[in-house]
Design a protein around this motif. Sequence first.
Motif, PDB file in Angstrom:
ATOM      1  N   VAL A  97       0.843  -1.200   0.000  1.00 41.69           N
ATOM      2  CA  VAL A  97       0.000   0.000   0.000  1.00 41.69           C
ATOM      3  C   VAL A  97       0.881   1.254   0.000  1.00 41.69           C
ATOM      4  O   VAL A  97       0.638   2.190  -0.776  1.00 41.69           O
ATOM      5  CB  VAL A  97      -0.978   0.004   1.196  1.00 41.69           C
ATOM      6  N   ALA A  98       1.909   1.265   0.836  1.00 42.67           N
ATOM      7  CA  ALA A  98       2.820   2.414   0.864  1.00 42.67           C
ATOM      8  C   ALA A  98       3.474   2.614  -0.497  1.00 42.67           C
ATOM      9  O   ALA A  98       3.523   3.745  -1.013  1.00 42.67           O
ATOM     10  CB  ALA A  98       3.881   2.224   1.945  1.00 42.67           C
ATOM     11  N   ALA A  99       3.966   1.542  -1.092  1.00 41.91           N
ATOM     12  CA  ALA A  99       4.624   1.646  -2.398  1.00 41.91           C
ATOM     13  C   ALA A  99       3.660   2.155  -3.464  1.00 41.91           C
ATOM     14  O   ALA A  99       4.034   2.989  -4.297  1.00 41.91           O
ATOM     15  CB  ALA A  99       5.207   0.295  -2.805  1.00 41.91           C
ATOM     16  N   THR A 100       2.434   1.686  -3.437  1.00 45.41           N
ATOM     17  CA  THR A 100       1.442   2.128  -4.429  1.00 45.41           C
ATOM     18  C   THR A 100       1.174   3.618  -4.300  1.00 45.41           C
ATOM     19  O   THR A 100       1.167   4.354  -5.296  1.00 45.41           O
ATOM     20  CB  THR A 100       0.132   1.329  -4.264  1.00 45.41           C
ATOM     21  N   ILE A 101       0.964   4.075  -3.070  1.00 43.91           N
ATOM     22  CA  ILE A 101       0.725   5.506  -2.845  1.00 43.91           C
ATOM     23  C   ILE A 101       1.933   6.318  -3.308  1.00 43.91           C
ATOM     24  O   ILE A 101       1.783   7.351  -3.976  1.00 43.91           O
ATOM     25  CB  ILE A 101       0.413   5.771  -1.359  1.00 43.91           C
ATOM     26  N   LEU A 102       3.118   5.861  -2.966  1.00 42.68           N
ATOM     27  CA  LEU A 102       4.335   6.592  -3.338  1.00 42.68           C
ATOM     28  C   LEU A 102       4.536   6.653  -4.842  1.00 42.68           C
ATOM     29  O   LEU A 102       4.967   7.686  -5.376  1.00 42.68           O
ATOM     30  CB  LEU A 102       5.544   5.965  -2.644  1.00 42.68           C
ATOM     31  N   VAL A 103       4.205   5.583  -5.553  1.00 47.28           N
ATOM     32  CA  VAL A 103       4.319   5.598  -7.016  1.00 47.28           C
ATOM     33  C   VAL A 103       3.337   6.601  -7.616  1.00 47.28           C
ATOM     34  O   VAL A 103       3.686   7.356  -8.541  1.00 47.28           O
ATOM     35  CB  VAL A 103       4.112   4.183  -7.598  1.00 47.28           C
ATOM     36  N   VAL A 104       2.130   6.657  -7.099  1.00 49.88           N
ATOM     37  CA  VAL A 104       1.137   7.612  -7.605  1.00 49.88           C
ATOM     38  C   VAL A 104       1.608   9.047  -7.363  1.00 49.88           C
ATOM     39  O   VAL A 104       1.560   9.894  -8.263  1.00 49.88           O
ATOM     40  CB  VAL A 104      -0.252   7.360  -6.969  1.00 49.88           C
ATOM     41  N   ILE A 105       2.086   9.323  -6.153  1.00 51.29           N
ATOM     42  CA  ILE A 105       2.573  10.671  -5.845  1.00 51.29           C
ATOM     43  C   ILE A 105       3.795  11.004  -6.698  1.00 51.29           C
ATOM     44  O   ILE A 105       3.943  12.127  -7.182  1.00 51.29           O
ATOM     45  CB  ILE A 105       2.891  10.806  -4.344  1.00 51.29           C
ATOM     46  N   SER A 106       4.657  10.026  -6.918  1.00 51.70           N
ATOM     47  CA  SER A 106       5.816  10.230  -7.781  1.00 51.70           C
ATOM     48  C   SER A 106       5.374  10.573  -9.203  1.00 51.70           C
ATOM     49  O   SER A 106       5.920  11.483  -9.828  1.00 51.70           O
ATOM     50  CB  SER A 106       6.693   8.981  -7.786  1.00 51.70           C
ATOM     51  N   ALA A 107       4.390   9.859  -9.707  1.00 47.76           N
ATOM     52  CA  ALA A 107       3.887  10.118 -11.062  1.00 47.76           C
ATOM     53  C   ALA A 107       3.345  11.545 -11.180  1.00 47.76           C
ATOM     54  O   ALA A 107       3.573  12.217 -12.203  1.00 47.76           O
ATOM     55  CB  ALA A 107       2.804   9.105 -11.427  1.00 47.76           C
ATOM     56  N   ILE A 108       2.666  12.020 -10.158  1.00 46.51           N
ATOM     57  CA  ILE A 108       2.154  13.395 -10.176  1.00 46.51           C
ATOM     58  C   ILE A 108       3.319  14.377 -10.231  1.00 46.51           C
ATOM     59  O   ILE A 108       3.282  15.354 -10.991  1.00 46.51           O
ATOM     60  CB  ILE A 108       1.257  13.659  -8.945  1.00 46.51           C
ATOM     61  N   HIS A 109       4.366  14.113  -9.467  1.00 47.91           N
ATOM     62  CA  HIS A 109       5.532  15.000  -9.501  1.00 47.91           C
ATOM     63  C   HIS A 109       6.249  14.951 -10.855  1.00 47.91           C
ATOM     64  O   HIS A 109       6.713  15.995 -11.330  1.00 47.91           O
ATOM     65  CB  HIS A 109       6.491  14.659  -8.358  1.00 47.91           C
ATOM     66  N   PHE A 110       6.332  13.784 -11.476  1.00 47.84           N
ATOM     67  CA  PHE A 110       6.903  13.724 -12.823  1.00 47.84           C
ATOM     68  C   PHE A 110       6.052  14.534 -13.798  1.00 47.84           C
ATOM     69  O   PHE A 110       6.583  15.250 -14.652  1.00 47.84           O
ATOM     70  CB  PHE A 110       7.030  12.273 -13.305  1.00 47.84           C
ATOM     71  N   TYR A 111       4.745  14.427 -13.679  1.00 45.42           N
ATOM     72  CA  TYR A 111       3.829  15.212 -14.521  1.00 45.42           C
ATOM     73  C   TYR A 111       4.127  16.704 -14.371  1.00 45.42           C
ATOM     74  O   TYR A 111       4.242  17.422 -15.353  1.00 45.42           O
ATOM     75  CB  TYR A 111       2.385  14.879 -14.124  1.00 45.42           C
ATOM     76  N   TRP A 112       4.274  17.159 -13.131  1.00 43.28           N
ATOM     77  CA  TRP A 112       4.589  18.574 -12.895  1.00 43.28           C
ATOM     78  C   TRP A 112       5.963  18.929 -13.439  1.00 43.28           C
ATOM     79  O   TRP A 112       6.152  19.994 -14.028  1.00 43.28           O
ATOM     80  CB  TRP A 112       4.542  18.893 -11.407  1.00 43.28           C
ATOM     81  N   ALA A 113       6.938  18.039 -13.267  1.00 46.79           N
ATOM     82  CA  ALA A 113       8.299  18.316 -13.729  1.00 46.79           C
ATOM     83  C   ALA A 113       8.349  18.467 -15.246  1.00 46.79           C
ATOM     84  O   ALA A 113       9.160  19.235 -15.771  1.00 46.79           O
ATOM     85  CB  ALA A 113       9.248  17.207 -13.275  1.00 46.79           C
ATOM     86  N   PHE A 114       7.477  17.742 -15.941  1.00 44.01           N
ATOM     87  CA  PHE A 114       7.427  17.844 -17.402  1.00 44.01           C
ATOM     88  C   PHE A 114       6.517  18.970 -17.875  1.00 44.01           C
ATOM     89  O   PHE A 114       6.223  19.075 -19.061  1.00 44.01           O
ATOM     90  CB  PHE A 114       6.989  16.511 -18.021  1.00 44.01           C
TER      91      PHE A 114
END
Length: 139
Positions: A7-24
């Motif tokens: 569950v922690a890993a899943t949440i972290l991957v989703v939050i990471s994806a949002i940050h990649f979206y912002w970075a791009f």
Amino acid sequence: MLLPAVVAATILVVISAIHFYWAFGGRWGMDKALPVNAAGELMLRPGAGATFIVAFGLLLFALVAIGNTGAFDAWASRRLVSWTTRGIAAIFALRAIGDFKYVGLFRKVKTTPFGRRDALYFTPLCLLLCALCVLAAWQ
């Protein structure tokens, strides 16, 4: 007892994806995810580089969380993974406590759009990630 780590890993991957979206260059949600003062002025202005660092860091945190399942036992000792996960829990605990002004449980600026979202979503999410990481590290 793999659930906390997954569950922690899943949440972290989703939050990471949002940050990649912002970075791009994505803009959705960014105006609501950055702290502002009482006058509505941004307190942080992270650039693409800083946002990439956060995105990669969150992805690394997700990998460490998954390491608690034994997925990387051939490459890293379970003890190292466990202690690293405790460190990640401490990072999220510190974020939840906050800076005593704009973010976290003890923030003073509470009536801004960010302040309300921090109370409803961001701080509780950090507390949840802290708890999940502690549980994952102790399994």
